[in-house]
Scaffold this motif. Structure first.
Motif, PDB file in Angstrom:
ATOM      1  N   GLN A   1     -31.623  -4.190  -4.772  1.00 54.42           N
ATOM      2  CA  GLN A   1     -30.471  -3.297  -4.965  1.00 54.42           C
ATOM      3  C   GLN A   1     -29.776  -3.003  -3.638  1.00 54.42           C
ATOM      4  N   ASP A   2     -30.569  -2.790  -2.577  1.00 58.87           N
ATOM      5  CA  ASP A   2     -29.994  -2.520  -1.253  1.00 58.87           C
ATOM      6  C   ASP A   2     -29.179  -3.704  -0.755  1.00 58.87           C
ATOM      7  N   VAL A   3     -29.710  -4.916  -0.950  1.00 56.97           N
ATOM      8  CA  VAL A   3     -28.993  -6.121  -0.512  1.00 56.97           C
ATOM      9  C   VAL A   3     -27.673  -6.243  -1.270  1.00 56.97           C
ATOM     10  N   LYS A   4     -27.700  -6.020  -2.583  1.00 53.93           N
ATOM     11  CA  LYS A   4     -26.462  -6.076  -3.369  1.00 53.93           C
ATOM     12  C   LYS A   4     -25.440  -5.061  -2.856  1.00 53.93           C
TER      13      LYS A   4
ATOM     14  N   LYS B   1     -21.705  -5.876  -0.960  1.00 58.61           N
ATOM     15  CA  LYS B   1     -20.423  -5.321  -1.407  1.00 58.61           C
ATOM     16  C   LYS B   1     -19.642  -4.683  -0.261  1.00 58.61           C
ATOM     17  N   GLU B   2     -20.348  -4.310   0.798  1.00 61.56           N
ATOM     18  CA  GLU B   2     -19.706  -3.687   1.965  1.00 61.56           C
ATOM     19  C   GLU B   2     -19.040  -4.716   2.891  1.00 61.56           C
ATOM     20  N   LEU B   3     -19.355  -5.995   2.709  1.00 68.78           N
ATOM     21  CA  LEU B   3     -18.808  -7.043   3.578  1.00 68.78           C
ATOM     22  C   LEU B   3     -17.347  -7.334   3.241  1.00 68.78           C
ATOM     23  N   PRO B   4     -16.587  -7.835   4.226  1.00 71.77           N
ATOM     24  CA  PRO B   4     -15.234  -8.317   3.927  1.00 71.77           C
ATOM     25  C   PRO B   4     -15.312  -9.467   2.918  1.00 71.77           C
ATOM     26  N   TYR B   5     -14.259  -9.625   2.119  1.00 74.47           N
ATOM     27  CA  TYR B   5     -14.277 -10.595   1.018  1.00 74.47           C
ATOM     28  C   TYR B   5     -14.682 -12.006   1.451  1.00 74.47           C
ATOM     29  N   LEU B   6     -14.096 -12.536   2.515  1.00 77.49           N
ATOM     30  CA  LEU B   6     -14.354 -13.926   2.922  1.00 77.49           C
ATOM     31  C   LEU B   6     -15.812 -14.135   3.321  1.00 77.49           C
TER      32      LEU B   6
ATOM     33  N   VAL C   1     -18.679 -16.528   1.125  1.00 83.09           N
ATOM     34  CA  VAL C   1     -19.534 -17.574   1.691  1.00 83.09           C
ATOM     35  C   VAL C   1     -21.009 -17.250   1.465  1.00 83.09           C
ATOM     36  N   LEU C   2     -21.384 -16.001   1.672  1.00 90.09           N
ATOM     37  CA  LEU C   2     -22.775 -15.597   1.486  1.00 90.09           C
ATOM     38  C   LEU C   2     -23.226 -15.811   0.046  1.00 90.09           C
ATOM     39  N   ASN C   3     -22.391 -15.409  -0.908  1.00 86.97           N
ATOM     40  CA  ASN C   3     -22.730 -15.606  -2.325  1.00 86.97           C
ATOM     41  C   ASN C   3     -22.847 -17.085  -2.668  1.00 86.97           C
ATOM     42  N   MET C   4     -21.934 -17.898  -2.153  1.00 91.63           N
ATOM     43  CA  MET C   4     -21.970 -19.332  -2.453  1.00 91.63           C
ATOM     44  C   MET C   4     -23.218 -19.980  -1.850  1.00 91.63           C
ATOM     45  N   ARG C   5     -23.608 -19.554  -0.657  1.00 91.92           N
ATOM     46  CA  ARG C   5     -24.762 -20.166   0.013  1.00 91.92           C
ATOM     47  C   ARG C   5     -26.081 -19.724  -0.610  1.00 91.92           C
ATOM     48  N   TYR C   6     -26.268 -18.406  -0.777  1.00 95.65           N
ATOM     49  CA  TYR C   6     -27.572 -17.903  -1.208  1.00 95.65           C
ATOM     50  C   TYR C   6     -27.727 -17.760  -2.722  1.00 95.65           C
ATOM     51  N   TYR C   7     -26.656 -17.480  -3.427  1.00 95.08           N
ATOM     52  CA  TYR C   7     -26.791 -17.278  -4.864  1.00 95.08           C
ATOM     53  C   TYR C   7     -26.395 -18.508  -5.676  1.00 95.08           C
ATOM     54  N   GLN C   8     -25.517 -19.345  -5.127  1.00 98.25           N
ATOM     55  CA  GLN C   8     -25.138 -20.583  -5.819  1.00 98.25           C
ATOM     56  C   GLN C   8     -25.803 -21.798  -5.173  1.00 98.25           C
ATOM     57  N   ASN C   9     -26.520 -21.577  -4.057  1.00 94.65           N
ATOM     58  CA  ASN C   9     -27.272 -22.625  -3.364  1.00 94.65           C
ATOM     59  C   ASN C   9     -26.405 -23.815  -2.958  1.00 94.65           C
TER      60      ASN C   9
ATOM     61  N   ALA D   1     -26.966  -2.327   7.583  1.00 95.42           N
ATOM     62  CA  ALA D   1     -28.314  -1.871   7.210  1.00 95.42           C
ATOM     63  C   ALA D   1     -28.855  -0.901   8.264  1.00 95.42           C
ATOM     64  N   ALA D   2     -28.625  -1.219   9.539  1.00 92.39           N
ATOM     65  CA  ALA D   2     -29.098  -0.338  10.622  1.00 92.39           C
ATOM     66  C   ALA D   2     -28.359   0.994  10.588  1.00 92.39           C
ATOM     67  N   GLU D   3     -27.044   0.950  10.369  1.00 95.04           N
ATOM     68  CA  GLU D   3     -26.242   2.178  10.333  1.00 95.04           C
ATOM     69  C   GLU D   3     -26.670   3.083   9.189  1.00 95.04           C
ATOM     70  N   LYS D   4     -27.021   2.479   8.064  1.00 96.48           N
ATOM     71  CA  LYS D   4     -27.383   3.271   6.880  1.00 96.48           C
ATOM     72  C   LYS D   4     -28.890   3.444   6.747  1.00 96.48           C
ATOM     73  N   ASP D   5     -29.633   2.990   7.800  1.00 96.90           N
ATOM     74  CA  ASP D   5     -31.093   3.122   7.839  1.00 96.90           C
ATOM     75  C   ASP D   5     -31.748   2.527   6.602  1.00 96.90           C
ATOM     76  N   ILE D   6     -31.354   1.303   6.263  1.00 95.88           N
ATOM     77  CA  ILE D   6     -31.897   0.603   5.101  1.00 95.88           C
ATOM     78  C   ILE D   6     -32.865  -0.466   5.600  1.00 95.88           C
ATOM     79  N   ALA D   7     -34.128  -0.406   5.135  1.00100.75           N
ATOM     80  CA  ALA D   7     -35.140  -1.411   5.496  1.00100.75           C
ATOM     81  C   ALA D   7     -35.135  -2.505   4.438  1.00100.75           C
ATOM     82  N   LEU D   8     -35.083  -3.755   4.888  1.00103.70           N
ATOM     83  CA  LEU D   8     -34.979  -4.880   3.954  1.00103.70           C
ATOM     84  C   LEU D   8     -36.235  -5.746   3.948  1.00103.70           C
TER      85      LEU D   8
END
Length: 196
Positions: free
Chosen positions: A131-134, A138-143, A147-155, A187-194
């Motif tokens: 959930q944290d990764v998702k 969503k916080e990233l710029p669209y472009l 790319v991240l979705n295409m690489r990691y989720y669509q392989n 993640a560092a700014e929001k203190d989220i451990a992954l």
């Protein structure tokens, strides 16, 4: 792109360092088959070979962009050495992950966490990280998110991503690099451990 065809590798590196992505595309086009085939011949696994190939050119991009590439007229040898070092790193990592002596009396080789069923705590932590990764994506710029979705989720490979998005491979690699840097920063700014 045609103007780069007659340039030497060193001229292309210099042009890329000065901001010409087409120059790097020419370098990639010129050396990709040889480097990929070299990696595949040693690794003998297409998925891993693709990952190492992409990491090789990401390292090359970073080194050139950071001004750490030393001009010596031997770009092919330099890029091959990067690939070779990454292959060695891969085998070292494999060795440390997979070696366990059965000779030790006080160690039960089969009593390992990865061979056991997940605990409810593991499931809860895994779901929270997911959930944290998702959320972070969503916080990233669209472009970068694309790319991240295409690489990691669509392989998809970076070559496929470049073709689908209509940009150079170098641009796709750059967007992925910035996506990862931004994920870490957010993640560092929001203190989220992954990690588990």
């Amino acid at each position: 792109m045609a103007k780069f065809t007659g340039m030497t590798d060193e001229q292309l590196v210099k042009a890329y360092a000065q901001g010409s992505n087409d120059a790097f595309d020419m370098l990639l086009k010129r050396h990709q088959d040889r480097i990929y085939n070299y990696i595949l011949r040693i690794i003998k696994n297409e998925d891993i070979a693709n990952d190492i190939f992409q990491e090789t050119f990401v390292k090359a991009i970073l080194t050139i962009k950071q001004g750490r590439y030393t001009e010596n007229g031997k770009f092919p040898a330099w890029i091959s050495r990067i690939a070779h070092n990454l292959i060695i790193d891969y085998y070292r990592q494999e060795k440390t992950e997979n070696v366990q002596s059965a000779d030790l009396n006080d160690v039960d080789v089969l009593n390992r966490k990865e061979l056991c069923e997940e605990t409810i705590e593991d499931v809860i932590i895994y779901n929270q990280i997911h959930q944290d990764v998702k959320y972070l994506i969503k916080e990233l710029p669209y472009l970068q998110r694309e790319v991240l979705n295409m690489r990691y989720y669509q392989n998809l490979s970076f070559k496929e991503i470049a073709e689908l998005t209509g940009v150079s491979i170098n641009t796709a690699l750059g967007r992925m690099r910035y996506a990862i840097l931004n994920l870490r920063r957010i993640a560092a700014e929001k203190d989220i451990a992954l990690t588990m």
